[in-house]
Design a protein around this motif. Sequence first.
Motif, PDB file in Angstrom:
ATOM      1  N   GLY A   1     -16.963  44.033  55.175  1.00 56.24           N
ATOM      2  CA  GLY A   1     -17.867  44.490  56.235  1.00 56.24           C
ATOM      3  C   GLY A   1     -18.621  45.792  55.984  1.00 56.24           C
ATOM      4  O   GLY A   1     -18.345  46.217  54.929  1.00 56.24           O
ATOM      5  N   THR A   2     -19.248  46.294  56.979  1.00 53.42           N
ATOM      6  CA  THR A   2     -19.929  47.511  56.989  1.00 53.42           C
ATOM      7  C   THR A   2     -19.672  48.323  58.087  1.00 53.42           C
ATOM      8  O   THR A   2     -19.428  47.825  59.106  1.00 53.42           O
ATOM      9  N   HIS A   3     -19.626  49.581  58.184  1.00 54.22           N
ATOM     10  CA  HIS A   3     -19.539  50.404  58.989  1.00 54.22           C
ATOM     11  C   HIS A   3     -20.424  51.688  59.178  1.00 54.22           C
ATOM     12  O   HIS A   3     -21.006  51.993  57.908  1.00 54.22           O
TER      13      HIS A   3
ATOM     14  N   PRO B   1     -20.884  49.554  52.952  1.00 47.76           N
ATOM     15  CA  PRO B   1     -19.877  48.368  52.967  1.00 47.76           C
ATOM     16  C   PRO B   1     -18.545  48.927  52.581  1.00 47.76           C
ATOM     17  O   PRO B   1     -18.053  50.151  52.220  1.00 47.76           O
ATOM     18  N   PHE B   2     -17.433  48.146  53.097  1.00 44.37           N
ATOM     19  CA  PHE B   2     -16.037  48.343  52.916  1.00 44.37           C
ATOM     20  C   PHE B   2     -15.376  47.011  52.789  1.00 44.37           C
ATOM     21  O   PHE B   2     -15.728  46.070  53.053  1.00 44.37           O
ATOM     22  N   ARG B   3     -14.146  47.111  51.943  1.00 46.44           N
ATOM     23  CA  ARG B   3     -13.211  46.175  51.968  1.00 46.44           C
ATOM     24  C   ARG B   3     -11.841  46.564  52.357  1.00 46.44           C
ATOM     25  O   ARG B   3     -11.568  47.924  51.944  1.00 46.44           O
TER      26      ARG B   3
ATOM     27  N   VAL C   1      -6.744  46.613  60.829  1.00 48.98           N
ATOM     28  CA  VAL C   1      -6.767  45.546  59.789  1.00 48.98           C
ATOM     29  C   VAL C   1      -8.249  45.066  59.676  1.00 48.98           C
ATOM     30  O   VAL C   1      -8.950  45.284  58.742  1.00 48.98           O
ATOM     31  N   ILE C   2      -8.525  44.379  60.774  1.00 52.14           N
ATOM     32  CA  ILE C   2      -9.668  43.723  60.806  1.00 52.14           C
ATOM     33  C   ILE C   2     -10.934  44.308  61.582  1.00 52.14           C
ATOM     34  O   ILE C   2     -12.020  43.751  61.845  1.00 52.14           O
ATOM     35  N   ASP C   3     -10.628  45.622  62.130  1.00 50.80           N
ATOM     36  CA  ASP C   3     -11.666  46.544  62.851  1.00 50.80           C
ATOM     37  C   ASP C   3     -13.040  46.467  62.205  1.00 50.80           C
ATOM     38  O   ASP C   3     -13.010  46.814  60.931  1.00 50.80           O
ATOM     39  N   GLU C   4     -14.211  45.902  62.900  1.00 48.78           N
ATOM     40  CA  GLU C   4     -15.460  46.086  62.177  1.00 48.78           C
ATOM     41  C   GLU C   4     -15.770  45.168  61.106  1.00 48.78           C
ATOM     42  O   GLU C   4     -16.826  45.260  60.151  1.00 48.78           O
ATOM     43  N   ALA C   5     -14.699  44.276  60.623  1.00 48.62           N
ATOM     44  CA  ALA C   5     -14.809  43.331  59.654  1.00 48.62           C
ATOM     45  C   ALA C   5     -15.857  42.348  60.134  1.00 48.62           C
ATOM     46  O   ALA C   5     -15.811  41.663  60.904  1.00 48.62           O
ATOM     47  N   ASP C   6     -16.845  41.855  59.082  1.00 47.51           N
ATOM     48  CA  ASP C   6     -17.838  40.738  59.235  1.00 47.51           C
ATOM     49  C   ASP C   6     -17.118  39.569  58.542  1.00 47.51           C
ATOM     50  O   ASP C   6     -17.361  38.510  58.684  1.00 47.51           O
ATOM     51  N   GLU C   7     -16.241  39.708  57.595  1.00 48.42           N
ATOM     52  CA  GLU C   7     -15.477  38.649  56.993  1.00 48.42           C
ATOM     53  C   GLU C   7     -13.988  38.914  56.789  1.00 48.42           C
ATOM     54  O   GLU C   7     -13.654  39.800  56.426  1.00 48.42           O
TER      55      GLU C   7
END
Length: 449
Positions: free
Chosen positions: A58-60, A85-87, A108-114
Amino acid sequence: MKKNFSLTPVALLVGALAFLPTHSNAALPVQVDGQEMPSLAPMLEQATPAVVSITVAGTHEVKQGQDPFKFFFGKRRGQQPQERPFRGLGSGVIIDAKKGYVVTNNHVIDEADEILVNLKDGRQFEAKKIGSDAQSDIALLQIKAEDLKEIKIANSDDLRVGDFAVAIGSPFGLGQTVTSGIVSALGRSGLNIEQLEDFIQTDAAINSGNSGGALVNLRGELIGINTAILGPSGGNVGIGFAIPSSMMQNLIDQIIEHGEVRRGVLGITGNSINAELAKAMDLDINQGGFVSQVAPKSAAEEAGIKAGDIIIEVNGRKVRSFNELRGKIGSIGAGKTVELTLIRDGDKKEVEVTLKAAPDANIAAANLHPMLKGAKLSSNTKGSGVVVTDIAENSPAAAVGLTKGDIIAGVNRVRVDNLAALRDALVEIKGVVALNVIRGNTELYLMMR
């Protein structure tokens, strides 16, 4: 639990190994003195398929440096927050095979787009975020897959210090890994890891990537969700923390039912009992939650709790500190009744309290649909529908046309009475979404793609 595991074969194993030949072809005995060698393998063969690894992307937003001319000219037109972007990697646990529910940590999934869920058998599925709670660091995902294996959930309230514990997860992206230890402590709080803390402490090795994974007992039953470690540079030093399964279950049940955590509150402030406070107040007790103030019209006041009371148990379970009390109450939903044991003027009393809703019960709408990002939603307490409680400027939700105070009454002509209904309606729709919105005395439709 201990009836199914004897320590005697372990001692025998050590003695047998001392007399084994030292060359590499020496085979370990299957039995020692007629007893089978102890092994966790049979239990793990049943439990590990329910533990998954999670990959996110995702991106933050990244804060930019202060603009020296902003004071004079204001924000420059077209200036946008910088996004990077971050992974990330983490773990999760399948708690419902039929519905595809997977529990993990919110961080773990905060702000994740995928969000991709990887099963032990090699299959990979895209996951949908059903809901989360940042204060307790719990999140619920859902995948659509066949032949899933779910884990049985134990009652963590029955745990004792010294019980065996096994951690399962995917540390450092290495793949599924199992470590073992014991329950080192219970009711750990005041660590400032989360806002609501009631951790199980264990010496089973937990490392980066284990977050969201399973802490199980020797029956392979879930007793906790691995969450944090205490150690230099993020490395394991035998002090790891897990969210108790009973606390997790309370929160997940609320997310499934309402689409959000409807946190219950007592309406008290206070401190933990310690030797200094006990001496100052002439108390005969050294543990518990000291009530310093009771809010007017709160659940505590209605139940008869008074300033000066010391709460020592919640539903029959000991409370060692005010932080632990806060953590236990914070995972119980609004409207639920709890039994508190307290000390007042040296006498023990039991009171029943029906918890009231926390005033900030709303969720980020991006959990429901990408075009709702930037809005916060709450079930309408004064009727049916979902209220837009806040909306960010220049957000996708603002671009759709939503404004603060709007009530979402339907989706594609399907009525929605609360957040759970809105979530369920959006899951079923592919393509254009028509939101039926009530704005004051006006009814309108807003389109999302």
